[in-house]
Design an enzyme around this catalytic site. Sequence first.
Site, PDB file in Angstrom:
ATOM      1  N   ASP A  85     157.927-157.521   6.272  1.00  0.00           N
ATOM      2  CA  ASP A  85     159.077-158.389   6.513  1.00  0.00           C
ATOM      3  C   ASP A  85     158.969-159.031   7.890  1.00  0.00           C
ATOM      4  OD1 ASP A  85     162.052-159.196   6.454  1.00  0.00           O
ATOM      5  OD2 ASP A  85     161.837-158.086   4.570  1.00  0.00           O
ATOM      6  N   HIS A 122     166.330-159.119   9.173  1.00  0.00           N
ATOM      7  CA  HIS A 122     166.174-159.040   7.720  1.00  0.00           C
ATOM      8  C   HIS A 122     165.494-157.742   7.293  1.00  0.00           C
ATOM      9  CE1 HIS A 122     164.482-160.284   3.741  1.00  0.00           C
ATOM     10  NE2 HIS A 122     165.598-160.993   3.669  1.00  0.00           N
ATOM     11  N   ILE A 138     177.001-140.914   9.943  1.00  0.00           N
ATOM     12  CA  ILE A 138     177.100-142.293  10.439  1.00  0.00           C
ATOM     13  C   ILE A 138     176.692-143.258   9.336  1.00  0.00           C
ATOM     14  CG2 ILE A 138     176.682-141.670  12.850  1.00  0.00           C
ATOM     15  CD1 ILE A 138     173.792-142.684  12.483  1.00  0.00           C
ATOM     16  N   ASP A 315     171.866-152.890  10.264  1.00  0.00           N
ATOM     17  CA  ASP A 315     171.677-154.139  10.984  1.00  0.00           C
ATOM     18  C   ASP A 315     170.972-153.812  12.290  1.00  0.00           C
ATOM     19  OD1 ASP A 315     171.925-156.879  11.432  1.00  0.00           O
ATOM     20  OD2 ASP A 315     173.881-156.693  12.406  1.00  0.00           O
ATOM     21  N   LEU A 316     170.426-154.792  12.963  1.00  0.00           N
ATOM     22  CA  LEU A 316     169.900-154.553  14.307  1.00  0.00           C
ATOM     23  C   LEU A 316     171.010-153.959  15.173  1.00  0.00           C
ATOM     24  CD1 LEU A 316     167.790-157.780  14.968  1.00  0.00           C
ATOM     25  CD2 LEU A 316     166.967-155.538  14.253  1.00  0.00           C
ATOM     26  N   SER A 353     166.165-160.573  -1.906  1.00  0.00           N
ATOM     27  CA  SER A 353     165.707-159.736  -0.790  1.00  0.00           C
ATOM     28  C   SER A 353     166.386-158.377  -0.790  1.00  0.00           C
ATOM     29  CB  SER A 353     165.994-160.420   0.550  1.00  0.00           C
ATOM     30  OG  SER A 353     165.098-161.470   0.783  1.00  0.00           O
ATOM     31  N   ASP A 557     157.725-181.586 -23.939  1.00  0.00           N
ATOM     32  CA  ASP A 557     158.300-182.597 -23.055  1.00  0.00           C
ATOM     33  C   ASP A 557     159.785-182.718 -23.410  1.00  0.00           C
ATOM     34  OD1 ASP A 557     159.292-185.187 -22.171  1.00  0.00           O
ATOM     35  OD2 ASP A 557     157.223-185.726 -21.723  1.00  0.00           O
ATOM     36  N   ASN A 580     160.196-192.241 -16.709  1.00  0.00           N
ATOM     37  CA  ASN A 580     159.650-191.451 -17.811  1.00  0.00           C
ATOM     38  C   ASN A 580     158.113-191.478 -17.781  1.00  0.00           C
ATOM     39  OD1 ASN A 580     159.690-189.864 -20.119  1.00  0.00           O
ATOM     40  ND2 ASN A 580     159.557-191.634 -21.468  1.00  0.00           N
TER      41      ASN A 580
END
Length: 599
Positions: A85, A122, A138, A315-316, A353, A557, A580
Site C-alpha cells: 500500500d 490508507h 482500545i 488511522d495514522l 480497498s 455490438d 457509430n
Amino acid sequence: MHVRITSSAVMLALASLASHAAPSAPDRSVPLLPGDPLVNQQWHLKNTGQNAFSKRGGVKGVDLNLAFTHLRGIRGIGTTIAVIDDGLEIKHPDLAANIVPGSKNLVNGSNDPTPESGGNGHGTAVAGIAAAVAFNGIGGRGIAPSAGLKGFNWLLAQTLDGWLLAHGKKPNGGPLEAFTDARVFNQSYGSSTLTSVPGNPDQDIELKTEEETYEDVSRNSHWGRGAVFVKSAGNAYNSFRLSSTEVILGYQGNNGLPVQDANLSTDNNNYWNVVVSALNADGVRSSYSSVGANVLLTAPGGEYGTDSPAMVTTDLSGCARGYNVTGNTANGLHGGTALDPNCDYNGIMNGTSSAAPSTSGSFALVMSANPALSARDVRHILITTARQVDAAQPGVTLAFKDKSGGAHSYQAISGWQKNAAGLPFHQFYGFGLINIDKAVEKALFYSKPLPPLQKTRWQTVSAQAAIPDADERGVESAYNQPDDLTVEAVQVLVDAEHGRANDLAVELISPSGTRSVLLSPRTALVAETYGLNQQRLLSNQFYGEQAKGQWRLRVIDTNGAEYQYVYRANGQNNVYSLPNAEGKLKSWSIRFFGHRSAA
C-alpha cells in the site's frame, strides 16, 4: 482482562465446541466478545443496525458472521498478512503487537514503512480492518486480530524490484521464515483505463515476470501450501479519476452499467488474484464498486461514513494526520472525541480497498483454523460457503437502437444464476458474501483436498468474422476442448477491430450452457482506436463445471447510434460524442485453470 460471559447463546456455543463435534450450523446469535470500545460500531464484524458514527444504520445480519470463530479462539495466529500500500504505521497502538519482521520502506530502504506524509493513511486503515489487535481495551478489532502484519509502501515507489519484494519474491532465493512470511497479500489498489490493455504475458516481459511470481508464490511457498493474493475490484462503477482535476463519467447514468468493468486491467484479470467487490451495510453493492465476471467474492466495504456507514478502523496516530483530524466532523467519531481523543481511528474508510482486507482477514482466519490446508483449498472453501446477498438483484438490461432506429435489448449483467455445478454467481458479488463461521467449520472438518492444479496452454481460434452492427445476436466463434478438466477459472484473449470499443460486449458460453459476460458494454474505452487489442478477460463463473466440449465466444455490438460520455476537467463537465462504427472479430485464445477428478 477477565470477562464474564452470561449469554445463553455463548454457553451453548462453548458446549458445542467442547464436544469436538461440528454443529449443524454456527449460531448467528452468538455476540462478539467485549474488550474493544469501538467494536460495537464495526458492522462488518457484527451488524446490529448500528450507524458506525454516520447518520443512519444498515441492515441487521449483513456482516462476515465471525463471532463464533473468535469465541472458539480462532483469530489468525500463525498467519501473516502483507499490506502492499502507501505505508503502514508499525508503532500504532492497535497494530504494534501484531507487527512481525519483514516490512520494507521502498522509498528510503529502511525496515519502517510508516508514512512520512499525513496524507498516506490508507495502508494503516487497511491493516486495521484485517488485523487490529483485540481485547486490549482500545479502539476496534481486526477480522483476524492475532494475525501478523507487515507492510510495503510500494505505491510510493513503483519499481519492478520493489513489486517483487512486496509480493513475496525472496532476493537471491532466500529461505522461508515460517511465521513471518506472508500467506496473505493484500492489494488495495488498482487502475482504470481509456484503452484496451494487452494481456498476453508471452508478449510482455514485465507482465510475464509478475505472472510467474504470482504463480510461484501461490503454488510453492509455505512448503507447497501456497499463499493467496487478494485484490480490490476497483471503485469505478460510476466514474474514475484520471488526475487530480480530470474525471471520466458515464453519460446520463451510463445506462445503469459500470463505467469501468473490473475485468479490464491485467492485475484484475489475473487468475492468481482473488478479486473482490464491495458490499455496504444494507447488504447491496457499494455504490462505487466495480464489478465483473472476474469478481470471486464480495466483502464489506461500506459507503462514505456520512449518510450511511463506512468502516471503523485504525488511522495514522494523532489529530494532525490521516483521515481523522482536529475539526473534521464528517463522521461522529472524528475531531477528537471521548471515544478516540487522540484521533487514532477513523470512521470513513471505504471502497473495495476495504473489501480487500475484509477478505484478507477472512483468509487468515480460515488458514489459522486449519494450517495444513493449501491456499487453493481455502479459496474453494470460501467460494462454497459464501452466502447469496441481494437475492432479488436483477442485473442490468440495456436498451439500444440500431442505425435505422430499431429497438433492441441486451442482458448486459444477469441476476443471480446457478452454474452447471450448482453454484450461484452474480457479476456484482461473485459467489457471494464471505461467511467466516461457516467457512471455518468446513475447514476444521475438511477431508478431501483438491487435486493438483492444472493450467492448460493457450489455444487460439481464428475467426475473421464481421461483428453485426447493433445486433444482440452478435458474432460467435467456437473452440472444442478435448480433455476432461473440472474448471476453476477460464481466461480468454480477444483480438477484435472496432472503431468504438465501448459498444462491445464479450460473452463466453460453456458446454453446459452457462453464459458469462466477460466484458460489459458502455465502458470508458473512449480513447481506444483499434478495438480490443489482445484484451485478456477472466471468468470465475464456471467454477466446478466440466471443461470438455464446445466453448463459444460471442462478441456483440450494442449501439448503432451516437455515443456520448462526460469528461470533467477543473470542475467543468464536457460532453463528447463518438460516431457509430463497425468491426470484426479477428481471433481469440482460451486457457483453463482446473483439476482432474480424483481417482
